[in-house]
Structure formats: structure tokens, C-alpha cells
Design a protein around this motif. Structure first.
Motif, PDB file in Angstrom:
ATOM      1  N   GLY A 167      33.203  42.363  41.247  1.00  0.00           N
ATOM      2  CA  GLY A 167      34.490  42.226  41.919  1.00  0.00           C
ATOM      3  C   GLY A 167      35.591  42.977  41.202  1.00  0.00           C
ATOM      4  N   GLU A 168      35.613  42.875  39.882  1.00  0.00           N
ATOM      5  CA  GLU A 168      36.651  43.567  39.114  1.00  0.00           C
ATOM      6  C   GLU A 168      36.514  45.085  39.257  1.00  0.00           C
ATOM      7  OE1 GLU A 168      38.571  43.481  34.644  1.00  0.00           O
ATOM      8  OE2 GLU A 168      36.526  42.772  34.921  1.00  0.00           O
ATOM      9  N   VAL A 169      35.313  45.596  39.120  1.00  0.00           N
ATOM     10  CA  VAL A 169      35.090  47.041  39.227  1.00  0.00           C
ATOM     11  C   VAL A 169      35.401  47.539  40.640  1.00  0.00           C
ATOM     12  CG1 VAL A 169      33.303  48.833  39.170  1.00  0.00           C
ATOM     13  CG2 VAL A 169      33.421  47.125  37.362  1.00  0.00           C
ATOM     14  N   ILE A 170      34.993  46.801  41.642  1.00  0.00           N
ATOM     15  CA  ILE A 170      35.238  47.203  43.031  1.00  0.00           C
ATOM     16  C   ILE A 170      36.734  47.176  43.339  1.00  0.00           C
ATOM     17  CG2 ILE A 170      34.913  46.510  45.442  1.00  0.00           C
ATOM     18  CD1 ILE A 170      32.066  45.643  44.622  1.00  0.00           C
ATOM     19  N   GLY A 171      37.439  46.155  42.860  1.00  0.00           N
ATOM     20  CA  GLY A 171      38.879  46.071  43.098  1.00  0.00           C
ATOM     21  C   GLY A 171      39.634  47.220  42.455  1.00  0.00           C
ATOM     22  N   ILE A 172      39.291  47.534  41.214  1.00  0.00           N
ATOM     23  CA  ILE A 172      39.949  48.649  40.521  1.00  0.00           C
ATOM     24  C   ILE A 172      39.587  49.977  41.181  1.00  0.00           C
ATOM     25  CG2 ILE A 172      40.038  49.921  38.333  1.00  0.00           C
ATOM     26  CD1 ILE A 172      39.872  47.137  36.958  1.00  0.00           C
ATOM     27  N   SER A 173      38.346  50.125  41.623  1.00  0.00           N
ATOM     28  CA  SER A 173      37.937  51.354  42.326  1.00  0.00           C
ATOM     29  C   SER A 173      38.738  51.539  43.605  1.00  0.00           C
ATOM     30  CB  SER A 173      36.450  51.309  42.655  1.00  0.00           C
ATOM     31  OG  SER A 173      35.689  51.225  41.491  1.00  0.00           O
ATOM     32  N   SER A 174      38.995  50.451  44.289  1.00  0.00           N
ATOM     33  CA  SER A 174      39.791  50.514  45.507  1.00  0.00           C
ATOM     34  C   SER A 174      41.178  51.080  45.235  1.00  0.00           C
ATOM     35  CB  SER A 174      39.897  49.120  46.119  1.00  0.00           C
ATOM     36  OG  SER A 174      40.909  49.076  47.077  1.00  0.00           O
ATOM     37  N   ILE A 175      41.798  50.617  44.164  1.00  0.00           N
ATOM     38  CA  ILE A 175      43.133  51.104  43.809  1.00  0.00           C
ATOM     39  C   ILE A 175      43.081  52.573  43.413  1.00  0.00           C
ATOM     40  CG2 ILE A 175      45.091  50.778  42.255  1.00  0.00           C
ATOM     41  CD1 ILE A 175      44.608  48.530  44.337  1.00  0.00           C
ATOM     42  N   TRP A 181      38.252  47.822  49.189  1.00  0.00           N
ATOM     43  CA  TRP A 181      39.147  46.655  49.212  1.00  0.00           C
ATOM     44  C   TRP A 181      38.520  45.521  50.017  1.00  0.00           C
ATOM     45  CZ3 TRP A 181      42.620  45.087  46.096  1.00  0.00           C
ATOM     46  CH2 TRP A 181      43.433  44.033  46.435  1.00  0.00           C
ATOM     47  N   ALA A 182      37.930  45.855  51.160  1.00  0.00           N
ATOM     48  CA  ALA A 182      37.265  44.826  51.968  1.00  0.00           C
ATOM     49  C   ALA A 182      36.103  44.199  51.194  1.00  0.00           C
ATOM     50  CB  ALA A 182      36.773  45.429  53.282  1.00  0.00           C
ATOM     51  N   THR A 183      35.349  45.022  50.477  1.00  0.00           N
ATOM     52  CA  THR A 183      34.244  44.513  49.667  1.00  0.00           C
ATOM     53  C   THR A 183      34.765  43.612  48.552  1.00  0.00           C
ATOM     54  OG1 THR A 183      33.044  46.560  50.119  1.00  0.00           O
ATOM     55  CG2 THR A 183      32.206  45.190  48.337  1.00  0.00           C
ATOM     56  N   TYR A 184      35.891  43.989  47.955  1.00  0.00           N
ATOM     57  CA  TYR A 184      36.504  43.154  46.915  1.00  0.00           C
ATOM     58  C   TYR A 184      36.899  41.795  47.481  1.00  0.00           C
ATOM     59  CZ  TYR A 184      39.891  41.509  43.490  1.00  0.00           C
ATOM     60  OH  TYR A 184      40.580  40.744  42.587  1.00  0.00           O
ATOM     61  N   MET A 185      37.474  41.785  48.662  1.00  0.00           N
ATOM     62  CA  MET A 185      37.872  40.522  49.294  1.00  0.00           C
ATOM     63  C   MET A 185      36.650  39.647  49.590  1.00  0.00           C
ATOM     64  SD  MET A 185      41.050  40.092  49.550  1.00  0.00           S
ATOM     65  CE  MET A 185      41.624  40.990  48.143  1.00  0.00           C
ATOM     66  N   VAL A 186      35.547  40.252  50.000  1.00  0.00           N
ATOM     67  CA  VAL A 186      34.313  39.493  50.241  1.00  0.00           C
ATOM     68  C   VAL A 186      33.816  38.889  48.931  1.00  0.00           C
ATOM     69  CG1 VAL A 186      31.877  39.710  50.905  1.00  0.00           C
ATOM     70  CG2 VAL A 186      33.653  40.761  52.310  1.00  0.00           C
ATOM     71  N   CYS A 187      33.854  39.666  47.844  1.00  0.00           N
ATOM     72  CA  CYS A 187      33.446  39.136  46.531  1.00  0.00           C
ATOM     73  C   CYS A 187      34.316  37.949  46.132  1.00  0.00           C
ATOM     74  CB  CYS A 187      33.536  40.215  45.461  1.00  0.00           C
ATOM     75  SG  CYS A 187      32.226  41.428  45.523  1.00  0.00           S
TER      76      CYS A 187
END
Length: 110
Positions: free
Chosen positions: A57-65, A89-95
Motif C-alpha cells: 500500500g505504501e509503495v503503490i500510494g507513493i508511486s501514484s503521486i 491511486w485506485a489500487t492504493y484505496m483498495v489496499c
């Protein structure tokens, strides 16, 4: 954040609203993503539960930004990078939703 014990919160729940401030929000969201992951790690250690996907989740959220910033440097890739940013971002929200669900289940079992 309300599911996490107050002593385990790395960030007060009200401070998440700082992400809505136009200039500050762009950088503040990185802090929020990092602090949410840190809070979940601390909660894991205290409860001795295993909440899945914290690191992802952390890696995906930062990648989104990052994918939302790069189009300002390379405008020719704007469509592709903006699409990737939205997907991440959608994947981060799912996580985050899965982590909330696991926290609720851990609360019920204790």
C-alpha cells in the motif's frame, strides 16, 4: 485512523485534511501515506496481528503521486502517466479498504 489506538497513531486524524490545501497538499499526501503505513506497523506489533499489504500500500500510494508529478516534466507522456496515476491511486484505496477490514476483524476477535 480511528481504528488505530491513539498511542499507535503517527499522525492525528484531523491532519489528513491538509492534503486538500492546493500547494501543500501535493507534498502532504506523501507524508500521510507514510504515516498511515507507520501507524499500521505499530498497531500490528501491539496487537500481534498480521495486517496484509502494508508495504504494498505504501509503495503503490507513493508511486501514484510520482506518476501524477512526472507529466509536468514530460508532457508528451501526460495521458499514459495520468492513467497510471489513477490506476495506482485506485489500487492504493483498495489496499487501504482491505487493511481497514482486517483491523475491524482483529477488533472483533479480541
Amino acid at each position: 485512523m480511528s481504528l488505530i489506538a491513539p498511542q499507535n497513531r503517527a499522525l492525528p486524524a484531523w491532519s489528513v485534511w491538509g492534503a486538500l490545501v492546493p500547494v501543500l497538499g501535493f507534498f502532504w499526501i506523501l507524508v500521510v501515506i507514510n504515516k498511515i503505513a507507520k501507524s499500521l506497523h505499530t498497531e500490528n506489533r501491539q496487537r500481534l496481528t498480521k495486517i496484509q499489504r502494508i508495504e504494498y500500500g505504501e509503495v503503490i500510494g507513493i508511486s501514484s503521486i510520482i506518476f501524477s508529478v512526472v507529466p509536468f516534466v514530460f508532457p508528451q507522456f501526460k495521458l499514459i502517466l495520468t492513467t497510471l496515476s489513477c490506476i495506482f491511486w485506485a489500487t492504493y484505496m483498495v489496499c487501504i479498504c482491505f487493511q481497514i477490514k482486517e483491523l475491524k476483524q482483529a477488533l472483533k476477535s479480541t
